[in-house]
Design an enzyme around this catalytic site. Structure first.
Site, PDB file in Angstrom:
ATOM      1  N   GLU A  85      19.378  -5.835  98.855  1.00  0.00           N
ATOM      2  CA  GLU A  85      19.844  -4.718  98.056  1.00  0.00           C
ATOM      3  C   GLU A  85      21.217  -4.242  98.540  1.00  0.00           C
ATOM      4  OE1 GLU A  85      16.795  -1.778  97.508  1.00  0.00           O
ATOM      5  OE2 GLU A  85      15.266  -3.315  97.161  1.00  0.00           O
ATOM      6  N   CYS A 104      27.224   0.124 100.422  1.00  0.00           N
ATOM      7  CA  CYS A 104      26.320  -0.126 101.547  1.00  0.00           C
ATOM      8  C   CYS A 104      25.811  -1.561 101.427  1.00  0.00           C
ATOM      9  CB  CYS A 104      25.178   0.889 101.455  1.00  0.00           C
ATOM     10  SG  CYS A 104      23.994   0.733 102.772  1.00  0.00           S
ATOM     11  N   CYS A 121      14.671  -7.775 108.677  1.00  0.00           N
ATOM     12  CA  CYS A 121      15.260  -7.435 109.982  1.00  0.00           C
ATOM     13  C   CYS A 121      14.242  -7.794 111.053  1.00  0.00           C
ATOM     14  CB  CYS A 121      15.592  -5.943 110.036  1.00  0.00           C
ATOM     15  SG  CYS A 121      16.452  -5.471 111.554  1.00  0.00           S
ATOM     16  N   CYS A 130      12.211  -1.171 113.644  1.00  0.00           N
ATOM     17  CA  CYS A 130      12.215   0.257 113.976  1.00  0.00           C
ATOM     18  C   CYS A 130      11.088   0.925 113.189  1.00  0.00           C
ATOM     19  CB  CYS A 130      13.563   0.890 113.618  1.00  0.00           C
ATOM     20  SG  CYS A 130      14.928   0.120 114.500  1.00  0.00           S
ATOM     21  N   CYS A 133      11.703   2.565 109.490  1.00  0.00           N
ATOM     22  CA  CYS A 133      12.579   1.866 108.543  1.00  0.00           C
ATOM     23  C   CYS A 133      11.777   0.899 107.692  1.00  0.00           C
ATOM     24  CB  CYS A 133      13.655   1.109 109.321  1.00  0.00           C
ATOM     25  SG  CYS A 133      14.645   0.019 108.279  1.00  0.00           S
ATOM     26  N   SER A 139      23.051   3.836 115.833  1.00  0.00           N
ATOM     27  CA  SER A 139      21.791   4.437 115.386  1.00  0.00           C
ATOM     28  C   SER A 139      21.009   4.891 116.605  1.00  0.00           C
ATOM     29  CB  SER A 139      20.983   3.402 114.593  1.00  0.00           C
ATOM     30  OG  SER A 139      21.618   3.149 113.367  1.00  0.00           O
ATOM     31  N   LEU A 140      21.188   6.129 116.999  1.00  0.00           N
ATOM     32  CA  LEU A 140      20.602   6.613 118.254  1.00  0.00           C
ATOM     33  C   LEU A 140      19.190   7.194 118.039  1.00  0.00           C
ATOM     34  CD1 LEU A 140      21.375   6.850 121.249  1.00  0.00           C
ATOM     35  CD2 LEU A 140      22.105   9.185 120.784  1.00  0.00           C
ATOM     36  N   ASN A 148      13.922   9.457 105.122  1.00  0.00           N
ATOM     37  CA  ASN A 148      13.543   9.133 103.745  1.00  0.00           C
ATOM     38  C   ASN A 148      12.187   8.454 103.754  1.00  0.00           C
ATOM     39  OD1 ASN A 148      15.882  10.001 102.254  1.00  0.00           O
ATOM     40  ND2 ASN A 148      16.980   8.369 103.298  1.00  0.00           N
ATOM     41  N   CYS A 165      18.908   5.632 102.383  1.00  0.00           N
ATOM     42  CA  CYS A 165      18.839   4.956 103.688  1.00  0.00           C
ATOM     43  C   CYS A 165      17.404   4.630 104.043  1.00  0.00           C
ATOM     44  CB  CYS A 165      19.300   5.880 104.807  1.00  0.00           C
ATOM     45  SG  CYS A 165      20.976   6.335 104.718  1.00  0.00           S
TER      46      CYS A 165
HETATM   47  N1  SAH Z   1      20.365  -2.128 111.318  1.00  0.00           N
HETATM   48  C1  SAH Z   1      21.432  -1.229 111.326  1.00  0.00           C
HETATM   49  C2  SAH Z   1      21.985  -0.907 109.958  1.00  0.00           C
HETATM   50  C3  SAH Z   1      21.001  -0.706 108.839  1.00  0.00           C
HETATM   51  S1  SAH Z   1      20.038   0.759 108.842  1.00  0.00           S
HETATM   52  C4  SAH Z   1      21.057   0.035 112.053  1.00  0.00           C
HETATM   53  O1  SAH Z   1      19.882   0.230 112.351  1.00  0.00           O
HETATM   54  O2  SAH Z   1      21.960   0.805 112.376  1.00  0.00           O
HETATM   55  C5  SAH Z   1      21.204   2.022 108.365  1.00  0.00           C
HETATM   56  C6  SAH Z   1      20.818   3.423 108.846  1.00  0.00           C
HETATM   57  O3  SAH Z   1      19.705   3.953 108.125  1.00  0.00           O
HETATM   58  C7  SAH Z   1      20.442   3.437 110.310  1.00  0.00           C
HETATM   59  O4  SAH Z   1      21.028   4.504 110.986  1.00  0.00           O
HETATM   60  C8  SAH Z   1      18.957   3.585 110.215  1.00  0.00           C
HETATM   61  O5  SAH Z   1      18.448   4.082 111.400  1.00  0.00           O
HETATM   62  C9  SAH Z   1      18.796   4.522 109.037  1.00  0.00           C
HETATM   63  N2  SAH Z   1      17.439   4.522 108.494  1.00  0.00           N
HETATM   64  C10 SAH Z   1      16.546   3.513 108.497  1.00  0.00           C
HETATM   65  N3  SAH Z   1      15.389   3.905 107.910  1.00  0.00           N
HETATM   66  C11 SAH Z   1      15.548   5.188 107.533  1.00  0.00           C
HETATM   67  C12 SAH Z   1      14.710   6.130 106.848  1.00  0.00           C
HETATM   68  N4  SAH Z   1      13.485   5.815 106.436  1.00  0.00           N
HETATM   69  N5  SAH Z   1      15.208   7.357 106.603  1.00  0.00           N
HETATM   70  C13 SAH Z   1      16.471   7.668 106.991  1.00  0.00           C
HETATM   71  N6  SAH Z   1      17.302   6.828 107.638  1.00  0.00           N
HETATM   72  C14 SAH Z   1      16.854   5.593 107.898  1.00  0.00           C
HETATM   73 FE1  SF4 Z   2      16.564  -3.173 111.407  1.00  0.00          FE
HETATM   74 FE2  SF4 Z   2      18.296  -1.087 111.292  1.00  0.00          FE
HETATM   75 FE3  SF4 Z   2      15.894  -0.984 110.029  1.00  0.00          FE
HETATM   76 FE4  SF4 Z   2      16.003  -0.910 112.702  1.00  0.00          FE
HETATM   77  S1  SF4 Z   2      16.847   0.636 111.275  1.00  0.00           S
HETATM   78  S2  SF4 Z   2      14.566  -2.145 111.469  1.00  0.00           S
HETATM   79  S3  SF4 Z   2      17.707  -2.279 113.117  1.00  0.00           S
HETATM   80  S4  SF4 Z   2      17.576  -2.360 109.571  1.00  0.00           S
END
Ligand code: SAH
Ligand code: SF4
Length: 370
Positions: A96, A109, A116, A120, A123, A224-225, A302, A345
Site C-alpha cells: 500500500e 508514504c 515486515c 512490533c 503494528c 520509531s522510539l 491507530n 499509520c
Molecule cells: N518500519 C519503519 C517504517 C514503517 S512504520 C518504522 O517502524 O519506523 C511507520 C510509523 O508508523 C512508525 O513510527 C510506526 O511505529 C508507526 N506505527 C505502526 N503501527 C502503528 C499504529 N497502529 N498506530 C500508530 N502508529 C503506528
Molecule cells: Fe515493521 Fe515498522 Fe511495523 Fe515495526 S512498526 S513491524 S518495524 S513496519
C-alpha cells in the site's frame, strides 16, 4: 524472442547504474539522462515514444529492457483527501502507498517490503508476516504511479508530491540497497528532484544500518522510539532486545553529526493507552532525549482488528505533549488521516503471502481468545 522476465527493468536504476547499463550496450552515458527524464518526469514506459532516441537504439532497448512499474489494483480517496493505492507486485503480493495532501504539501508514504520481519506489537503490517523485500523498481514504482496519477505534470511549486516518507509497509533499513537506490532517484533532479530534507527514512532502529546509511546518503531520519526505557520498548519493539535505546540514540547522534549542516532527527512516539502514555513516561522521555538534537512526533495509536491496544484520549495525548513542550522540545501530534479507508499509520496491510507463519499464529491466538 526474449521474454519480459529476462529483460532488465530500467525503472529502479539510479543514474550511475543506468550509465553503466548504456555503456554495456556500447552507448554514450548521456543516454541515462534522457532515459531518467522520460521515465520519471514524463511517466513514459514505451520506448517508441522517446523521440530523442534513435530508432535503432529504441529497437535495441526493446530487445533487452523494459520499464515496468507496479500494477494498481485499488485506488481510493478518503473523505479528508488522503489517497490510497494498493499495488500488485506479483501474484499473491501487494503493498500500500498513501498520499496525504496538507495545504501546499503532499506527502507520499511509500512501502519498502512486502510485510515486515520485525513484528512490533502495535503494528498491523508486522502481524501479516513477511514475504520479501521490494526491488528498487517496485519502491520507486510507487512514486512513479502516484506521480502519473497527476499527469500532465508541469514542474513547479504546486507539485502534488512534495515529500516522501519511507513509512509504509516494512522496515526500510532491512532492505538497504534497494531503498538507497530508490531514494537517490527521489532526490535526483533528473527524476523527482525532491530535496534531501523532504525525503525521510523511518526506522525502528537497525543500528549498524544507520551508520552505513550516513556513508551513502543524507536523507532525513525518523526514529520509531515509542518508549522511554528498554523494559517498555522491549515489549513494543522486539528489535530493541538486539539494539537497545542507548545504542540507537548514539547511532542517531552520529548520523546527524556527520551532516555538514545542522539538522534534527524526528523521534516518533506512538501513544498507546495505559502502555506508554503516562506523565511519568513523558518526563522520562524528556530526560532521555536531552542531548539528542530532535523534534518529537506523537502518533495516537491507530486501532486494527488483531490488536487489543487502544488509542488514548486526546486529553491524555495533549498532556503528554505539554510535558515535553515545557521541557523545551518541539512536539507535534500527527492527526490520523485517511482512517476511513484504512490508510492511517500502522493500518497498511496489502496482501502478504506470509513465509514466516506469523500471520497464522496471530489468527490462532485470536481464535483462542474469542
Ligand atoms: N518500519 C519503519 C517504517 C514503517 S512504520 C518504522 O517502524 O519506523 C511507520 C510509523 O508508523 C512508525 O513510527 C510506526 O511505529 C508507526 N506505527 C505502526 N503501527 C502503528 C499504529 N497502529 N498506530 C500508530 N502508529 C503506528
Ligand atoms: Fe515493521 Fe515498522 Fe511495523 Fe515495526 S512498526 S513491524 S518495524 S513496519
Amino acid at each position: 524472442m526474449t521474454t519480459t522476465a529476462e529483460k532488465t527493468n530500467l525503472l529502479g536504476m539510479p543514474k550511475a547504474k543506468l550509465e553503466a547499463f548504456f555503456e554495456t550496450l556500447g552507448e554514450k552515458r548521456f543516454r541515462a539522462t534522457q532515459m531518467l527524464q522520460w521515465m520519471h518526469q514524463r511517466g513514459v514506459d514505451d520506448f517508441d515514444q522517446m523521440t530523442n532516441v534513435s530508432k535503432s537504439l529504441r529497437e535495441k532497448l526493446k530487445q533487452v529492457a523494459v520499464i515496468r512499474g507496479p500494477e494498481v489494483i485499488y485506488d481510493e480517496t478518503s473523505k479528508d483527501g488522503t489517497r490510497k493505492w494498493v499495488m500488485r507486485m506479483d501474484n499473491g503480493n501487494s503493498v500500500e502507498t498513501v498520499l496525504i495532501p496538507d495545504g501546499e504539501r503532499g506527502t507520499l508514504c511509500v512501502s519498502s517490503q512486502i510485510g515486515c520481519t520485525l513484528d512490533c506489537t502495535f503494528c498491523s503490517t508486522g502481524k501479516r508476516g513477511f514475504n520479501r523485500n521490494l526491488t528498487a523498481a517496485e519502491i520507486i514504482g510507487q512514486v512513479w504511479v502516484a506521480r502519473k496519477a497527476f499527469m500532465p505534470f508541469e514542474p513547479g511549486p504546486d507539485r502534488p508530491i512534495t515529500n516522501v516518507v519511507m513509512m509504509g509497509m516494512g522496515e526500510p533499513l532491512m532492505n538497504f540497497d534497494n531503498v538507497v537506490d530508490a531514494m537517490s532517484l527521489m532526490m535526483d533532479d533528473l527524476a523527482y528532484g525532491i530535496s534531501k530534507r523532504r525525503v525521510t527514512l523511518s526506522t525502528s532502529g537497525v543500528v549498524p544500518a544507520i551508520d552505513r546509511l550516513s556513508e551513502v546518503t543524507d536523507v532525513s531520519l525518523a526514529i520509531s522510539l515509542h518508549a522511554p526505557n528498554d523494559e517498555l520498548r522491549n515489549q513494543l519493539v522486539p528489535l530493541n532486545k538486539k539494539y537497545p535505546i542507548a545504542e540507537l540514540l548514539a547511532a542517531t547522534k552520529r548520523y546527524f553529526s556527520r551532516l555538514p549542516e545542522k539538522r534534527k532527527a524526528t523521534i516518533e512516539y506512538t501513544v498507546i493507552e495505559n502502555m506508554n502514555d503516562k506523565p511519568e513516561h513523558a518526563r522520562e522521555l524528556a530526560r532521555l532525549l536531552r542531548d539528542v538534537p530532535c523534534k518529537i512526533n506523537l502518533i495516537p495509536f491507530n486501532p486494527f482488528p488483531e490488536s487489543d491496544f487502544r488509542r488514548p484520549s486526546m486529553n491524555a495525548t495533549r498532556r503528554f505533549q505539554t510535558i515535553l513542550s515545557e521541557a523545551g522540545y518541539v512536539v507535534t501530534i500527527r492527526t490520523p488521516r485517511g482512517d476511513d479507508i484504512d490508510a492511517a499509520c500502522g493500518q497498511l496491510v496489502g496482501q502478504v503471502e506470509d513465509r514466516t507463519r506469523r500471520s497464522q499464529r496471530y489468527i490462532n491466538v485470536q481464535q483462542v481468545n474469542a
